[in-house]
Scaffold this motif. Structure first.
Motif, PDB file in Angstrom:
ATOM      1  N   HIS A  24       0.784  -1.077   0.008  1.00 19.60           N
ATOM      2  CA  HIS A  24       0.156  -0.012   0.103  1.00 19.60           C
ATOM      3  C   HIS A  24       0.996   1.318   0.030  1.00 19.60           C
ATOM      4  O   HIS A  24       1.958   1.423   1.048  1.00 19.60           O
ATOM      5  N   LEU A  25       0.763   2.118  -0.941  1.00 19.01           N
ATOM      6  CA  LEU A  25       1.615   3.239  -1.170  1.00 19.01           C
ATOM      7  C   LEU A  25       1.829   4.099   0.085  1.00 19.01           C
ATOM      8  O   LEU A  25       2.837   4.422   0.334  1.00 19.01           O
ATOM      9  N   PRO A  26       0.766   4.555   0.847  1.00 20.73           N
ATOM     10  CA  PRO A  26       0.902   5.346   2.007  1.00 20.73           C
ATOM     11  C   PRO A  26       1.722   4.760   2.944  1.00 20.73           C
ATOM     12  O   PRO A  26       2.472   5.355   3.794  1.00 20.73           O
ATOM     13  N   THR A  27       1.266   3.402   3.289  1.00 21.44           N
ATOM     14  CA  THR A  27       2.429   2.656   4.061  1.00 21.44           C
ATOM     15  C   THR A  27       3.658   2.530   3.659  1.00 21.44           C
ATOM     16  O   THR A  27       4.621   2.445   4.581  1.00 21.44           O
ATOM     17  N   LEU A  28       3.879   2.358   2.466  1.00 26.39           N
ATOM     18  CA  LEU A  28       5.223   2.693   2.028  1.00 26.39           C
ATOM     19  C   LEU A  28       6.033   3.718   2.189  1.00 26.39           C
ATOM     20  O   LEU A  28       7.206   3.867   2.663  1.00 26.39           O
ATOM     21  N   ARG A  29       5.437   4.849   2.095  1.00 29.55           N
ATOM     22  CA  ARG A  29       5.965   6.154   2.294  1.00 29.55           C
ATOM     23  C   ARG A  29       6.052   6.178   3.928  1.00 29.55           C
ATOM     24  O   ARG A  29       7.192   6.964   4.455  1.00 29.55           O
ATOM     25  N   ALA A  30       5.165   5.795   4.673  1.00 29.77           N
ATOM     26  CA  ALA A  30       5.462   5.902   6.004  1.00 29.77           C
ATOM     27  C   ALA A  30       6.568   5.127   6.619  1.00 29.77           C
ATOM     28  O   ALA A  30       7.413   5.615   7.408  1.00 29.77           O
ATOM     29  N   CYS A  31       6.796   3.770   6.179  1.00 25.23           N
ATOM     30  CA  CYS A  31       7.940   3.245   6.363  1.00 25.23           C
ATOM     31  C   CYS A  31       9.224   3.903   5.780  1.00 25.23           C
ATOM     32  O   CYS A  31      10.183   3.831   6.699  1.00 25.23           O
ATOM     33  N   LEU A  32       9.103   4.482   4.607  1.00 20.03           N
ATOM     34  CA  LEU A  32      10.442   5.214   4.129  1.00 20.03           C
ATOM     35  C   LEU A  32      10.493   6.244   5.335  1.00 20.03           C
ATOM     36  O   LEU A  32      11.874   6.461   5.724  1.00 20.03           O
ATOM     37  N   GLY A  33       9.754   7.055   5.870  1.00 16.34           N
ATOM     38  CA  GLY A  33       9.970   8.053   6.673  1.00 16.34           C
ATOM     39  C   GLY A  33      10.533   7.520   7.766  1.00 16.34           C
ATOM     40  O   GLY A  33      11.218   8.295   8.691  1.00 16.34           O
ATOM     41  N   MET A  34       9.986   6.615   8.541  1.00 15.69           N
ATOM     42  CA  MET A  34      10.350   5.938   9.612  1.00 15.69           C
ATOM     43  C   MET A  34      11.570   5.410   9.671  1.00 15.69           C
ATOM     44  O   MET A  34      12.546   5.420  10.616  1.00 15.69           O
ATOM     45  N   GLN A  35      11.994   4.801   8.760  1.00 17.40           N
ATOM     46  CA  GLN A  35      13.328   4.330   8.315  1.00 17.40           C
ATOM     47  C   GLN A  35      14.475   5.377   8.288  1.00 17.40           C
ATOM     48  O   GLN A  35      15.670   5.292   8.871  1.00 17.40           O
ATOM     49  N   ILE A  36      14.205   6.641   7.645  1.00 20.68           N
ATOM     50  CA  ILE A  36      15.035   7.658   7.832  1.00 20.68           C
ATOM     51  C   ILE A  36      15.260   8.281   9.274  1.00 20.68           C
ATOM     52  O   ILE A  36      16.389   8.575   9.517  1.00 20.68           O
ATOM     53  N   VAL A  37      14.320   8.061   9.994  1.00 22.40           N
ATOM     54  CA  VAL A  37      14.121   8.544  11.472  1.00 22.40           C
ATOM     55  C   VAL A  37      15.061   7.691  12.104  1.00 22.40           C
ATOM     56  O   VAL A  37      15.999   8.105  13.253  1.00 22.40           O
ATOM     57  N   ALA A  38      15.019   6.130  11.959  1.00 23.37           N
ATOM     58  CA  ALA A  38      15.648   4.990  12.618  1.00 23.37           C
ATOM     59  C   ALA A  38      17.086   5.235  12.469  1.00 23.37           C
ATOM     60  O   ALA A  38      17.910   4.741  13.370  1.00 23.37           O
ATOM     61  N   VAL A  39      17.428   5.604  11.312  1.00 20.82           N
ATOM     62  CA  VAL A  39      19.121   5.806  11.305  1.00 20.82           C
ATOM     63  C   VAL A  39      19.672   6.686  12.290  1.00 20.82           C
ATOM     64  O   VAL A  39      20.533   6.249  12.825  1.00 20.82           O
ATOM     65  N   PRO A  40      19.305   8.041  12.460  1.00 16.13           N
ATOM     66  CA  PRO A  40      20.001   8.912  13.388  1.00 16.13           C
ATOM     67  C   PRO A  40      19.653   8.122  14.861  1.00 16.13           C
ATOM     68  O   PRO A  40      20.406   8.412  15.771  1.00 16.13           O
ATOM     69  N   ALA A  41      18.630   7.812  14.889  1.00 15.45           N
ATOM     70  CA  ALA A  41      18.046   7.115  16.346  1.00 15.45           C
ATOM     71  C   ALA A  41      19.152   5.968  16.579  1.00 15.45           C
ATOM     72  O   ALA A  41      19.767   5.895  17.720  1.00 15.45           O
ATOM     73  N   SER A  42      19.430   5.195  15.705  1.00 15.73           N
ATOM     74  CA  SER A  42      20.313   3.951  15.969  1.00 15.73           C
ATOM     75  C   SER A  42      21.654   4.465  16.362  1.00 15.73           C
ATOM     76  O   SER A  42      22.577   4.115  17.323  1.00 15.73           O
ATOM     77  N   ILE A  43      22.298   5.673  15.464  1.00 19.93           N
ATOM     78  CA  ILE A  43      23.584   6.150  15.622  1.00 19.93           C
ATOM     79  C   ILE A  43      23.522   6.783  16.929  1.00 19.93           C
ATOM     80  O   ILE A  43      24.693   6.667  17.524  1.00 19.93           O
ATOM     81  N   THR A  44      22.567   7.413  17.244  1.00 18.98           N
ATOM     82  CA  THR A  44      22.678   8.218  18.831  1.00 18.98           C
ATOM     83  C   THR A  44      22.960   7.136  19.891  1.00 18.98           C
ATOM     84  O   THR A  44      23.548   7.211  20.896  1.00 18.98           O
ATOM     85  N   ASN A  45      22.081   5.833  19.491  1.00 19.00           N
ATOM     86  CA  ASN A  45      21.785   5.071  20.533  1.00 19.00           C
ATOM     87  C   ASN A  45      23.569   4.267  20.607  1.00 19.00           C
ATOM     88  O   ASN A  45      24.041   3.842  21.815  1.00 19.00           O
TER      89      ASN A  45
END
Length: 204
Positions: free
Chosen positions: A95-116
């Motif tokens: 589902h395209l909106p879910t894919l876009r939400a997934c993309l946004g959260m993965q972009i957020v997850a990268v700096p979150a994991s680096i900070t951890n």
């Protein structure tokens, strides 16, 4: 490039119409590219590793083994990565909106994991002073073996968290790259050439 690049020109009589025409049409299976990343496996891995960090941080805080205040930030950032992993699994429905939400959260997850990862490096030198203070208050002149064991445990656990967060960064970048391809945020939607062969006009 136009939506359809066709050799056929409008208004030509049948006798002048070419027998072969080429057009470019949208690939109906372009979303299937996301499934090549094995999103279920990657998402479950993200969820599992995030839960491990959350539970471990809660245990360290409850036992008073965390001197520097890194526990709460780790829990919050790990929750963001956990949400990203859940969306990775949910996006299997393409589902395209879910894919876009997934993309946004993965972009957020990268700096979150680096900070951890940085917080884990800070915690590596986190010495439980309360342990040493307890034994010195008891008029003990030599360090206790239990304090050394706690120090070793914290050091090994922090090293493990660094490796875990390196893996989480890699997973987030991989999933984000596939989401980007499917949502066409980096390039236009792929098109496939369609060759049409027309039958010659009947000779009378």
């Amino acid at each position: 490039m136009a939506e359809e690049a066709s050799v056929v020109e409008e208004g030509l009589p049948p006798s002048q119409t070419p027998l072969v025409s080429v057009s470019f049409e949208r690939n109906v299976n372009w979303k299937q590219k996301y499934l090549e990343a094995e999103p279920k496996a990657l998402g479950i891995t993200q969820i599992g590793l995030s839960l491990f960090q959350i539970i471990s941080s809660v245990l360290f805080m409850s036992k008073g083994l965390s001197v520097t205040p890194t526990g709460i930030p780790v829990i919050i950032l790990s929750l963001l990565v956990l949400i990203a992993g859940s969306l990775t699994v949910a996006a299997q429905n393409l589902h395209l909106p879910t894919l876009r939400a997934c993309l946004g959260m993965q972009i957020v997850a990268v700096p979150a994991s680096i900070t951890n990862m940085i917080l884990a490096l800070v915690k590596m030198n986190d010495i439980p002073y309360s342990c040493w203070q307890y034994y010195y208050d008891q008029n003990s002149t030599s360090p206790r073996e239990s304090c050394h064991n706690i120090e070793g445990t914290i050091s090994h656990f922090s090293s493990e968290c660094v490796v875990i967060n390196v893996a989480l960064v890699t997973i987030s970048i991989t999933v984000a790259a596939y989401c980007c391809k499917v949502t066409n945020c980096c390039s236009p939607a792929p098109k496939m050439p369609v060759i049409t062969v027309q039958a010659p006009p009947a000779q009378l």
